[in-house]
Write a protein that holds these residues in place. Structure first.
Motif, short mmCIF file in Angstrom:
data_model
loop_
_atom_site.label_atom_id
_atom_site.label_comp_id
_atom_site.label_asym_id
_atom_site.label_seq_id
_atom_site.Cartn_x
_atom_site.Cartn_y
_atom_site.Cartn_z
N CYS A 191 -17.60 -48.77 13.71
CA CYS A 191 -16.79 -49.20 14.73
C CYS A 191 -16.02 -48.28 15.17
N THR A 192 -15.35 -48.59 16.19
CA THR A 192 -14.04 -47.50 16.64
C THR A 192 -12.97 -47.84 15.78
N ASN A 193 -12.11 -46.79 15.69
CA ASN A 193 -10.85 -47.10 15.04
C ASN A 193 -9.96 -48.00 15.90
N ASN A 194 -10.07 -49.25 16.16
CA ASN A 194 -9.35 -49.95 17.05
C ASN A 194 -8.01 -50.19 16.63
N GLN A 195 -7.46 -50.13 15.67
CA GLN A 195 -5.94 -50.09 15.45
C GLN A 195 -5.36 -48.81 15.83
N SER A 196 -5.99 -47.73 15.68
CA SER A 196 -5.27 -46.52 16.21
C SER A 196 -5.51 -46.50 17.82
N ALA A 197 -6.58 -47.15 18.33
CA ALA A 197 -6.84 -46.70 19.45
C ALA A 197 -5.83 -47.77 20.43
N CYS A 198 -5.56 -48.80 20.01
CA CYS A 198 -4.58 -49.51 20.61
C CYS A 198 -3.26 -49.21 20.55
N GLU A 199 -2.84 -48.48 19.37
CA GLU A 199 -1.59 -47.71 19.33
C GLU A 199 -1.32 -46.67 20.24
N THR A 200 -2.35 -46.06 20.43
CA THR A 200 -2.61 -44.89 21.46
C THR A 200 -2.52 -45.50 22.94
N LEU A 201 -2.92 -46.56 23.28
CA LEU A 201 -2.60 -47.14 24.42
C LEU A 201 -1.10 -47.84 24.69
N THR A 202 -0.70 -48.32 23.65
CA THR A 202 0.74 -48.77 23.75
C THR A 202 1.66 -47.66 23.79
N ASN A 203 1.46 -46.63 23.00
CA ASN A 203 2.39 -45.23 23.05
C ASN A 203 2.21 -44.67 24.60
N HIS A 333 -8.03 -46.30 30.09
CA HIS A 333 -8.75 -47.13 29.19
C HIS A 333 -9.20 -46.21 27.87
N ILE A 334 -9.39 -46.91 26.89
CA ILE A 334 -9.86 -46.25 25.68
C ILE A 334 -11.60 -46.39 25.78
N ASN A 335 -11.94 -44.94 25.84
CA ASN A 335 -13.40 -44.81 25.75
C ASN A 335 -14.10 -44.75 24.40
N GLN A 336 -14.69 -45.80 24.08
CA GLN A 336 -15.36 -45.81 22.88
C GLN A 336 -16.62 -45.09 22.82
N HIS A 337 -16.71 -44.19 21.80
CA HIS A 337 -17.80 -43.23 21.66
C HIS A 337 -19.04 -43.86 21.05
N GLU A 338 -19.68 -44.48 22.13
CA GLU A 338 -20.79 -45.40 22.03
C GLU A 338 -22.20 -44.67 21.46
N GLU A 339 -22.28 -43.43 21.94
CA GLU A 339 -23.57 -42.54 21.63
C GLU A 339 -23.35 -42.12 20.22
N GLU A 340 -22.00 -41.94 19.44
CA GLU A 340 -21.98 -41.44 18.18
C GLU A 340 -22.06 -42.74 17.18
N MET A 341 -21.45 -43.85 17.82
CA MET A 341 -21.82 -45.14 17.23
C MET A 341 -23.18 -45.44 16.90
N GLY A 342 -24.06 -45.54 18.12
CA GLY A 342 -25.36 -45.64 17.96
C GLY A 342 -26.31 -44.70 16.96
N LYS A 343 -25.97 -43.39 16.81
CA LYS A 343 -26.48 -42.51 16.10
C LYS A 343 -26.29 -42.85 14.49
N LYS A 344 -25.08 -42.83 14.39
CA LYS A 344 -24.68 -43.34 13.00
C LYS A 344 -25.25 -44.78 12.38
N ALA A 345 -25.33 -45.66 13.40
CA ALA A 345 -25.89 -46.93 12.87
C ALA A 345 -27.27 -46.67 12.53
N VAL A 346 -28.25 -46.30 13.41
CA VAL A 346 -29.34 -45.68 13.07
C VAL A 346 -29.59 -45.15 11.78
N TYR A 347 -28.72 -44.07 11.68
CA TYR A 347 -28.75 -43.18 10.55
C TYR A 347 -28.69 -44.15 9.33
N LEU A 348 -27.63 -44.78 9.20
CA LEU A 348 -27.39 -45.69 7.82
C LEU A 348 -28.28 -46.48 7.59
N LEU A 349 -29.05 -47.11 8.53
CA LEU A 349 -29.97 -48.13 8.60
C LEU A 349 -31.44 -47.32 7.76
#
Length: 380
Positions: A191-203, A333-349
């Motif tokens: 998953c995305t580093n959501n805590q850091s991402a929301c800190e970035t938006l707030t800052n 907005h925060i752009n989540q890196h969906e391509e990297e997320m998908g690649k990593k998910a399949v790799y780990l599976l």
């Protein structure tokens, strides 16, 4: 390159047969026994026994166990490369279970998972749950019964985990969770580093001069993604030495999925009224952080109805936003890196299917994209 654990078990059984420790018709150690002896998961020992059975070295009899088959072992010299080729010809069946997807978030993730499955010679089934826990449970049960080899699951929002996911983990079924992780459940997640991402938006809003910022979200209870975004919001305020007004949190909204926005006007109307009352009761707010794109659209509609302008009267930032080929993004907005997320998910599976140990929690980076919805407060 390290030899996969299932290959070590495979070679161990072959060795036992060659040395005469195991004869034709002898019972072979069970999945449980091999898992304990080699200190691996049962999915790893099962993979080794499945491969031995596929190569006619052992015979597996339901309810009785595995036995050395009638064969000529000396003429059956299997190298690691040949074993890998044998496994590749047995195409794996993988299922993706996801609440919904569109070009705001999920479409690139699904396309990437499909592409990676093809590259690994795996077939893919996709099931949408509509964000309903009962649909998710039904999908898991149906797909496991139909013989899928592994699951990638994007869980629904909820205060409680789906017990079917817990059962999969306890049974060592190959599974990767995407977009969030399940607290207390040792399932691999990406998953995305959501805590850091929301800190970035707030800052980002702080840097524009905003100090009275509201946070809008569905209930974060039980959903790590939303919990961490809210945590990031709190942490950003704390690091600035600013006091966060608890009245600026509106965290019980419900219309966050595409089908809610398009097909369920009653949920849209409920959120519309909640946001409208919130704005009327908190006139000092100058900016909003919205945890999901479709809620940001609802907020925009409310502000338009109230005769307010974006970003002249209010700035809005959010997570995810569809690309606009001809103009800049609608929302900052925060752009989540969906391509990297998908690649990593399949790799780990795939690594799980090969009997390898994998990390339990993988964080993916993100990018802040500036859109048309924000402006410095001094220009308001």
């Amino acid at each position: 390159m390290n030899t996969p654990l299932y290959e070590k078990i495979y070679e161990y059984i072959i060795d036992q047969i060659k040395q005469g420790q195991l004869l034709e018709g002898d019972r072979v150690p069970s999945e449980k026994e091999l898992a304990a002896e080699f200190d691996v998961s049962r999915i790893t020992s099962k993979k080794a026994l499945d491969l031995l059975a596929h190569n006619n070295i052992i015979e597996r009899i339901r309810g009785k166990g595995s036995f050395v088959a009638h064969q000529q072992v000396e003429n059956n010299e299997w190298t690691s490369n040949e074993m890998q080729s044998s496994m590749i010809t047995n195409s794996k069946l993988i299922a993706l279970i996801i609440p919904d997807f569109d070009n705001a978030f999920g479409l690139t993730l699904v396309k990437t998972i499909e592409k990676m499955c093809m590259q690994h010679k795996c077939n893919l089934i996709i099931r949408r749950t509509g964000g309903k826990t009962e649909e998710e449970a039904s999908a898991i049960i149906d797909l496991v019964k139909s013989g899928v080899d592994g699951l990638i699951i994007f869980p629904v929002h909820g205060e409680h985990y789906n017990t079917e996911i817990l059962k999969l983990v306890l049974n060592d079924f190959p599974i990767v969770v995407v977009d969030r992780y399940l607290r207390g459940i040792p399932a691999s997640s990406v998953c995305t580093n959501n805590q850091s991402a929301c800190e970035t938006l707030t800052n980002y809003l702080f840097n524009l001069g905003h100090k009275d910022i509201a946070f809008l979200s569905p209930s974060p209870i039980g959903t790590s993604t939303l919990e961490e975004r809210l945590q990031g919001f709190h942490i950003a305020y704390s690091k600035q030495g600013l006091k966060l007004n608890p009245d600026f949190l509106l965290i019980d909204l419900i219309s966050s999925l595409p089908q809610n926005y398009e097909d369920h006007p009653e949920t849209m109307e409920a959120d519309f009224q909640s946001i409208k009352h919130f704005i009327e009761n908190n006139p000092e707010v100058t900016a909003f952080i919205v945890s999901e794109y479709y809620l940001a659209l609802t907020l925009r509609n409310v502000l338009n109805k109230l005769g307010k302008k974006i970003p002249e009267d209010y700035s809005i930032v959010c997570f995810d936003c569809p690309e606009d080929r001809f103009d800049q993004a609608l929302f900052t907005h925060i752009n989540q890196h969906e391509e990297e997320m998908g690649k990593k998910a399949v790799y780990l599976l795939i690594k799980q299917l090969n009997g390898e140990k994998i990390p339990k929690h993988t964080l993916i980076d993100f990018t802040l994209v500036e859109g048309k919805s924000t402006a410095p407060i001094q220009s308001l």
